[in-house]
Design a protein around this motif. Structure first.
Motif, PDB file in Angstrom:
ATOM      1  N   VAL A  29       0.854  -1.257   0.076  1.00 57.25           N
ATOM      2  CA  VAL A  29      -0.052  -0.072  -0.014  1.00 57.25           C
ATOM      3  C   VAL A  29       0.980   1.313   0.051  1.00 57.25           C
ATOM      4  N   PHE A  30       1.938   1.243   0.784  1.00 60.30           N
ATOM      5  CA  PHE A  30       2.900   2.324   0.829  1.00 60.30           C
ATOM      6  C   PHE A  30       3.605   2.634  -0.466  1.00 60.30           C
ATOM      7  N   GLY A  31       4.068   1.324  -1.181  1.00 56.97           N
ATOM      8  CA  GLY A  31       4.638   1.737  -2.250  1.00 56.97           C
ATOM      9  C   GLY A  31       3.653   2.201  -3.346  1.00 56.97           C
ATOM     10  N   GLY A  32       2.392   1.799  -3.268  1.00 60.29           N
ATOM     11  CA  GLY A  32       1.326   2.309  -4.410  1.00 60.29           C
ATOM     12  C   GLY A  32       1.084   3.696  -3.975  1.00 60.29           C
ATOM     13  N   LEU A  33       1.183   4.167  -2.911  1.00 62.13           N
ATOM     14  CA  LEU A  33       0.973   5.764  -2.495  1.00 62.13           C
ATOM     15  C   LEU A  33       2.429   6.458  -2.869  1.00 62.13           C
ATOM     16  N   ALA A  34       3.479   5.773  -3.039  1.00 62.40           N
ATOM     17  CA  ALA A  34       4.762   6.586  -3.368  1.00 62.40           C
ATOM     18  C   ALA A  34       4.569   6.521  -4.921  1.00 62.40           C
ATOM     19  N   SER A  35       4.190   5.603  -5.776  1.00 60.84           N
ATOM     20  CA  SER A  35       3.949   5.615  -7.062  1.00 60.84           C
ATOM     21  C   SER A  35       2.964   6.747  -7.431  1.00 60.84           C
ATOM     22  N   SER A  37      14.777  11.003 -12.035  1.00 62.98           N
ATOM     23  CA  SER A  37      14.380  10.652 -10.425  1.00 62.98           C
ATOM     24  C   SER A  37      14.187   9.154 -10.165  1.00 62.98           C
ATOM     25  N   ALA A  38      13.623   8.469 -11.240  1.00 62.06           N
ATOM     26  CA  ALA A  38      13.472   7.011 -10.961  1.00 62.06           C
ATOM     27  C   ALA A  38      14.778   6.226 -10.745  1.00 62.06           C
ATOM     28  N   ILE A  39      15.859   6.703 -11.584  1.00 64.88           N
ATOM     29  CA  ILE A  39      17.001   6.068 -11.647  1.00 64.88           C
ATOM     30  C   ILE A  39      17.707   6.195 -10.197  1.00 64.88           C
ATOM     31  N   VAL A  40      17.486   7.424  -9.532  1.00 66.27           N
ATOM     32  CA  VAL A  40      18.044   8.052  -8.405  1.00 66.27           C
ATOM     33  C   VAL A  40      17.251   7.306  -7.289  1.00 66.27           C
ATOM     34  N   SER A  41      16.025   6.958  -7.255  1.00 66.71           N
ATOM     35  CA  SER A  41      15.326   6.298  -6.387  1.00 66.71           C
ATOM     36  C   SER A  41      15.711   4.833  -6.250  1.00 66.71           C
ATOM     37  N   SER A  42      15.717   4.375  -7.462  1.00 67.23           N
ATOM     38  CA  SER A  42      16.150   2.784  -7.601  1.00 67.23           C
ATOM     39  C   SER A  42      17.558   2.426  -6.908  1.00 67.23           C
ATOM     40  N   ILE A  43      18.577   3.471  -7.422  1.00 66.80           N
ATOM     41  CA  ILE A  43      19.810   3.217  -6.667  1.00 66.80           C
ATOM     42  C   ILE A  43      19.723   3.439  -5.207  1.00 66.80           C
ATOM     43  N   ALA A  44      18.939   4.337  -4.852  1.00 64.09           N
ATOM     44  CA  ALA A  44      18.680   4.679  -3.225  1.00 64.09           C
ATOM     45  C   ALA A  44      18.424   3.313  -2.700  1.00 64.09           C
ATOM     46  N   ALA A  45      17.101   2.761  -3.390  1.00 62.93           N
ATOM     47  CA  ALA A  45      16.801   1.414  -2.784  1.00 62.93           C
ATOM     48  C   ALA A  45      17.633   0.304  -2.857  1.00 62.93           C
ATOM     49  N   ILE A  46      18.307   0.350  -3.678  1.00 68.05           N
ATOM     50  CA  ILE A  46      19.517  -0.843  -3.611  1.00 68.05           C
ATOM     51  C   ILE A  46      20.448  -0.586  -2.511  1.00 68.05           C
ATOM     52  N   ALA A  47      20.854   0.902  -2.362  1.00 64.96           N
ATOM     53  CA  ALA A  47      21.980   0.785  -1.416  1.00 64.96           C
ATOM     54  C   ALA A  47      21.191   0.503   0.168  1.00 64.96           C
ATOM     55  N   VAL A  48      20.123   0.925   0.287  1.00 63.42           N
ATOM     56  CA  VAL A  48      19.313   0.561   1.585  1.00 63.42           C
ATOM     57  C   VAL A  48      19.143  -0.831   1.883  1.00 63.42           C
ATOM     58  N   ILE A  49      18.928  -1.533   0.663  1.00 58.14           N
ATOM     59  CA  ILE A  49      19.026  -3.004   0.830  1.00 58.14           C
ATOM     60  C   ILE A  49      20.242  -3.637   1.043  1.00 58.14           C
ATOM     61  N   TYR A  66       8.202   4.750  -5.816  1.00 56.59           N
ATOM     62  CA  TYR A  66       8.452   6.010  -6.410  1.00 56.59           C
ATOM     63  C   TYR A  66       9.114   5.898  -7.865  1.00 56.59           C
ATOM     64  N   SER A  67      10.117   4.858  -7.826  1.00 52.23           N
ATOM     65  CA  SER A  67      11.047   4.512  -8.780  1.00 52.23           C
ATOM     66  C   SER A  67      10.185   4.345 -10.346  1.00 52.23           C
ATOM     67  N   ILE A  68       9.022   3.641 -10.291  1.00 48.75           N
ATOM     68  CA  ILE A  68       8.158   3.414 -11.130  1.00 48.75           C
ATOM     69  C   ILE A  68       7.186   4.181 -11.629  1.00 48.75           C
ATOM     70  N   GLY A  69       7.103   5.420 -10.986  1.00 43.98           N
ATOM     71  CA  GLY A  69       6.129   6.458 -11.220  1.00 43.98           C
ATOM     72  C   GLY A  69       6.224   6.858 -12.693  1.00 43.98           C
ATOM     73  N   PRO A  70       7.590   7.225 -13.380  1.00 43.73           N
ATOM     74  CA  PRO A  70       7.606   7.613 -14.589  1.00 43.73           C
ATOM     75  C   PRO A  70       7.195   6.504 -15.700  1.00 43.73           C
ATOM     76  N   MET A  71       7.376   5.402 -15.295  1.00 44.92           N
ATOM     77  CA  MET A  71       7.116   4.371 -16.318  1.00 44.92           C
ATOM     78  C   MET A  71       5.520   4.102 -16.511  1.00 44.92           C
ATOM     79  N   LEU A  72       4.830   4.233 -15.088  1.00 43.37           N
ATOM     80  CA  LEU A  72       3.220   4.111 -14.907  1.00 43.37           C
ATOM     81  C   LEU A  72       2.712   5.410 -15.852  1.00 43.37           C
ATOM     82  N   THR A  73       3.351   6.611 -15.651  1.00 43.49           N
ATOM     83  CA  THR A  73       3.165   7.680 -16.506  1.00 43.49           C
ATOM     84  C   THR A  73       3.011   7.302 -17.830  1.00 43.49           C
ATOM     85  N   TYR A  74       4.022   6.826 -18.370  1.00 42.10           N
ATOM     86  CA  TYR A  74       4.217   6.446 -19.771  1.00 42.10           C
ATOM     87  C   TYR A  74       3.080   5.610 -20.170  1.00 42.10           C
ATOM     88  N   TYR A  75       2.893   4.527 -19.499  1.00 42.83           N
ATOM     89  CA  TYR A  75       1.986   3.764 -19.871  1.00 42.83           C
ATOM     90  C   TYR A  75       0.356   4.114 -19.943  1.00 42.83           C
TER      91      TYR A  75
END
Length: 222
Positions: A32-38, A50-62, A88-97
């Protein structure tokens, strides 16, 4: 002795059930939280940078934060942070589709396909009680192969068909990972519900994005 063995067995079952229950609860909340972030990413007009930065940040946290917090309550916050960054990282992809004529249908179909796959895999793992940990090695090397092939395709081949093939492969690999992870939780191999939650969230995230790519390609608009 029999009484002790019975008590131990009951205790083990309770632990397994608690790990499974806690994992499903935390997974639900993080989804649910991830959906809200998207949604926030979409309405704020986040770009692919921003999506790339967010993805890299997620990997760093993991890699760097989760191992240090997974055995404490801070691990719950870490799980939410990972979900938020990936969402948040998949927001631009969702916007595209979503900008496509049938974009909303594609997103819904990808969500439905991911959800049905997860529940079917969970049901199978719950009822068979088999140990699918033997898949872990194959999954690891398969993911390494996908990463290497993705890099080669991005810099050298640049083939849409090859990218589509890898999306199919990722869907299968993520399905195998979910089966392995769920069986590990059910059979007592995985006792940390925070680690289990993050693993399942990553699998669902990757399966959803790959299914969306596949559906978009076959719709003729990707």
């Amino acid at each position: 002795m029999n009484t002790f063995s019975t008590a131990t067995a009951i205790g083990n079952i309770k632990v397994k059930n608690k790990v499974l229950s806690d994992t499903m609860k935390l997974l639900s909340y993080t989804l649910v939280f991830g959906g809200l972030a998207s949604w926030l990413s979409i309405v704020s007009g986040a770009g692919f940078g921003s999506a790339i930065v967010s993805s890299i940040a997620a990997i760093a946290v993991i890699w760097f934060v989760l191992p240090k917090t997974q055995n404490s309550n801070k691990g719950i916050l870490t799980a939410f942070a990972i979900a938020g960054l990936l969402g948040y990282s998949i927001g631009p992809m969702l916007t595209y589709y979503l900008a496509m004529p049938n974009g909303a249908d594609l997103v819904f179909q990808a969500l439905t396909g991911t959800g049905v796959s997860f529940f079917a895999i969970s049901f199978y793992a719950q009822n068979t009680k088999k140990d699918f940990s033997f898949l872990n090695g194959m999954i690891f090397f398969a993911m390494i192969g996908i990463i290497v092939l993705s890099i080669i395709n991005f810099f050298f081949i640049e083939s849409t068909g090859f990218s589509l093939f890898m999306s199919f492969a990722i869907v299968l690999i993520m399905g195998a990972y979910m089966l392995s992870q769920m069986s590990s939780i059910i059979n007592g191999g995985e006792t940390n519900y925070i680690v289990a939650t993050v693993g399942l969230y990553l699998a669902l995230h990757n399966m959803f994005t790959s299914l969306l790519h596949i559906l978009g390609a076959f719709s003729g608009d990707d």
